[in-house]
Scaffold this active site. Structure first.
Site, PDB file in Angstrom:
ATOM      1  N   LEU A 151       0.850  -1.208   0.000  1.00  0.00           N
ATOM      2  CA  LEU A 151       0.000   0.000   0.000  1.00  0.00           C
ATOM      3  C   LEU A 151       0.882   1.254   0.000  1.00  0.00           C
ATOM      4  O   LEU A 151       0.995   1.956   1.000  1.00  0.00           O
ATOM      5  CB  LEU A 151      -0.948   0.003   1.191  1.00  0.00           C
ATOM      6  CG  LEU A 151      -2.034   1.073   1.115  1.00  0.00           C
ATOM      7  CD1 LEU A 151      -3.118   0.700   0.115  1.00  0.00           C
ATOM      8  CD2 LEU A 151      -2.646   1.324   2.492  1.00  0.00           C
ATOM      9  N   ARG A 230       5.663  -6.487 -10.495  1.00  0.00           N
ATOM     10  CA  ARG A 230       6.719  -7.065 -11.312  1.00  0.00           C
ATOM     11  C   ARG A 230       6.455  -8.563 -11.395  1.00  0.00           C
ATOM     12  O   ARG A 230       5.960  -9.161 -10.425  1.00  0.00           O
ATOM     13  CB  ARG A 230       8.112  -6.833 -10.681  1.00  0.00           C
ATOM     14  CG  ARG A 230       8.634  -5.417 -10.802  1.00  0.00           C
ATOM     15  CD  ARG A 230       9.036  -5.070 -12.241  1.00  0.00           C
ATOM     16  NE  ARG A 230       9.573  -3.731 -12.370  1.00  0.00           N
ATOM     17  CZ  ARG A 230       8.864  -2.663 -12.755  1.00  0.00           C
ATOM     18  NH1 ARG A 230       7.586  -2.773 -13.039  1.00  0.00           N
ATOM     19  NH2 ARG A 230       9.448  -1.486 -12.889  1.00  0.00           N
ATOM     20  N   ASP A 254      -0.358  -7.980 -15.771  1.00  0.00           N
ATOM     21  CA  ASP A 254       0.276  -6.965 -16.638  1.00  0.00           C
ATOM     22  C   ASP A 254       1.774  -7.230 -16.748  1.00  0.00           C
ATOM     23  O   ASP A 254       2.435  -6.664 -17.609  1.00  0.00           O
ATOM     24  CB  ASP A 254       0.034  -5.568 -16.044  1.00  0.00           C
ATOM     25  CG  ASP A 254       0.545  -4.444 -16.943  1.00  0.00           C
ATOM     26  OD1 ASP A 254       0.310  -4.516 -18.167  1.00  0.00           O
ATOM     27  OD2 ASP A 254       1.176  -3.510 -16.424  1.00  0.00           O
ATOM     28  N   GLU A 259       9.651 -11.100 -19.308  1.00  0.00           N
ATOM     29  CA  GLU A 259       9.038 -10.276 -20.366  1.00  0.00           C
ATOM     30  C   GLU A 259      10.019 -10.060 -21.517  1.00  0.00           C
ATOM     31  O   GLU A 259      11.210  -9.872 -21.257  1.00  0.00           O
ATOM     32  CB  GLU A 259       8.637  -8.911 -19.777  1.00  0.00           C
ATOM     33  CG  GLU A 259       7.568  -9.048 -18.728  1.00  0.00           C
ATOM     34  CD  GLU A 259       7.246  -7.723 -18.024  1.00  0.00           C
ATOM     35  OE1 GLU A 259       7.729  -6.666 -18.469  1.00  0.00           O
ATOM     36  OE2 GLU A 259       6.532  -7.770 -17.025  1.00  0.00           O
ATOM     37  N   HIS A 277       2.516  -5.442 -20.183  1.00  0.00           N
ATOM     38  CA  HIS A 277       3.138  -4.432 -19.307  1.00  0.00           C
ATOM     39  C   HIS A 277       2.779  -3.012 -19.775  1.00  0.00           C
ATOM     40  O   HIS A 277       3.642  -2.240 -20.186  1.00  0.00           O
ATOM     41  CB  HIS A 277       4.661  -4.615 -19.252  1.00  0.00           C
ATOM     42  CG  HIS A 277       5.285  -3.961 -18.052  1.00  0.00           C
ATOM     43  ND1 HIS A 277       6.372  -4.478 -17.396  1.00  0.00           N
ATOM     44  CD2 HIS A 277       4.983  -2.807 -17.386  1.00  0.00           C
ATOM     45  CE1 HIS A 277       6.705  -3.683 -16.399  1.00  0.00           C
ATOM     46  NE2 HIS A 277       5.865  -2.662 -16.378  1.00  0.00           N
TER      47      HIS A 277
END
Ligand code: NAP
Ligand code: 8YV
Length: 316
Positions: A151, A230, A254, A259, A277
């Site tokens: 948070l 991530r 995402d 990646e 992403h």
């Protein structure tokens, strides 16, 4: 003119602004950036990079006169800040200007999972509405309990946007914050109590695979995992197994471990929504990120200070 190494891409506006003050050397124009740096590294004073490419420690070693690294992105796990601090190199990033956009992407992924947007779009396109009648019912996204893992700036923006869906917000991070949400010191315990688990911590060693098989099982068959942090934060092999077996209900992703490679097994599942992403990837937000990336470099060139140093470099 001062020499700057540009790692990865930059927008035309960023290039124009940088070009007024720097001689830009683009790694994308080099056959072998390491070999180029071996010959030319000593003339480089500044680096502009991004959250994906970061800077290889060997490149930093090859730039003995480097003063600052400016990252086009808030996450800087691809930059070795211990090495930078030990060399007196200041690292900057782009906090806050992307909070709202990444929060929108998070809500988008959650809604897509709950309301089966991809399935229903395919249903219409395939002519199945006309041929077979109404599509199957979906789940309401209203009134869910949403657990935010991390948070911080973006996590708070996500909590704010979730209010439109009458969500009950709870959270886990290392430290309890002064917020009106229930705090869980134990991630697995929080996963057991929520409908949706949103990952929005930094990447790096401290968060590596903290969302493991046990956490996903605790989230359960009716649970939804959203990862906008991530890929390293979630154990991807365990995620695939949990989604295949039904131990976990849905996932909206995402970010991924390697990646832009996304495992075939994940791409075959219909209880996932996959994005390349694009958490912050709108023209407006990328313009704001680009401006801050360049402003940090220009200010350092001007007076040796920066606007948004990463916490490890604060006060340098
Ligand atoms: P931030 O303000 O620093 O917030 C990070 C939060 O994570 C903090 O509340 C922190 O609280 C918590 N945290 C850190 N380490 C933790 C750990 N080991 N276990 C549990 N909680 C931990 O950062 P932000 O600006 O919100 O950005 C967060 C991250 O989002 C970025 O670093 C980046 O990786 C990711 N991101 C992704 C996209 C995208 O395109 N998908 C875009 C932007 C950002 P404590 O210190 O109390 O633990
Ligand atoms: C960018 C991000 O995609 O800010 C971050 O941490 O992950 C994204 O906003 C990335 O950094 C590219 O620069």
């Amino acid at each position: 003119m001062t020499d700057l190494l540009l790692i990865g891409g930059a927008t035309p506006v960023m290039l124009d602004r940088l070009g007024e003050k720097f001689t830009i050397h683009k790694t994308t124009d080099m056959d072998d950036p390491a070999a180029w740096l071996a010959d030319n590294g000593s003339k480089i004073s500044y680096v502009a990079t991004n959250g994906h490419d970061g800077v290889k420690p060997a490149y930093v070693d090859a730039m003995p006169n480097l003063k600052a690294i400016s990252c086009y992105g808030v996450g800087y796990d691809a930059i070795d800040t211990t090495q930078a601090v030990s060399r007196g190199i200041v690292v900057t990033h782009t906090p806050n200007v992307l909070n709202a956009e990444v929060a929108t992407t998070t809500v988008l992924l959650m809604l897509a999972c709950y309301r089966e947007i991809l399935r229903d779009d395919a249903y219409v396109r395939a002519g199945r509405w006309e041929a077979e009648g109404n599509a199957p019912l979906t789940r309401s996204a209203d009134g869910q309990t949403v657990g935010i893992l991390g948070l911080g700036r973006i996590g708070q923006a996500i909590a704010d946007k979730m209010a439109a869906f009458d969500a009950t917000i709870v959270y886990h991070s290392r430290n309890q914050k002064d917020v009106p949400y229930k705090y869980y010191s134990d991630l697995k315990e929080m996963a057991r109590d929520v409908d949706v688990l949103v990952c929005i911590t930094p990447g790096g060693a401290a968060t590596n695979k903290i969302v493991n098989a046990e956490v996903m099982e605790a989230l359960g068959p009716q649970g939804t995992l959203i990862n906008v942090s991530r890929g390293s934060v979630v154990d991807e092999a365990a995620l695939i197994e949990a989604l295949q077996s039904g131990k976990l209900g849905w996932a909206g992703l995402d970010v991924f471990e390697a990646e832009p490679k996304v495992p075939e097994a994940l791409r075959k599942l219909d209880n996932v929504v996959l994005l390349p992403h694009v958490g912050s990837a709108t023209n407006e937000t990328r313009a704001a990120m680009g401006a801050l990336t360049v402003d940090n470099l220009l200010q350092h060139l001007e007076d040796g200070t920066v606007i948004s140093a990463v916490p490890e470099c604060a006060g340098m």
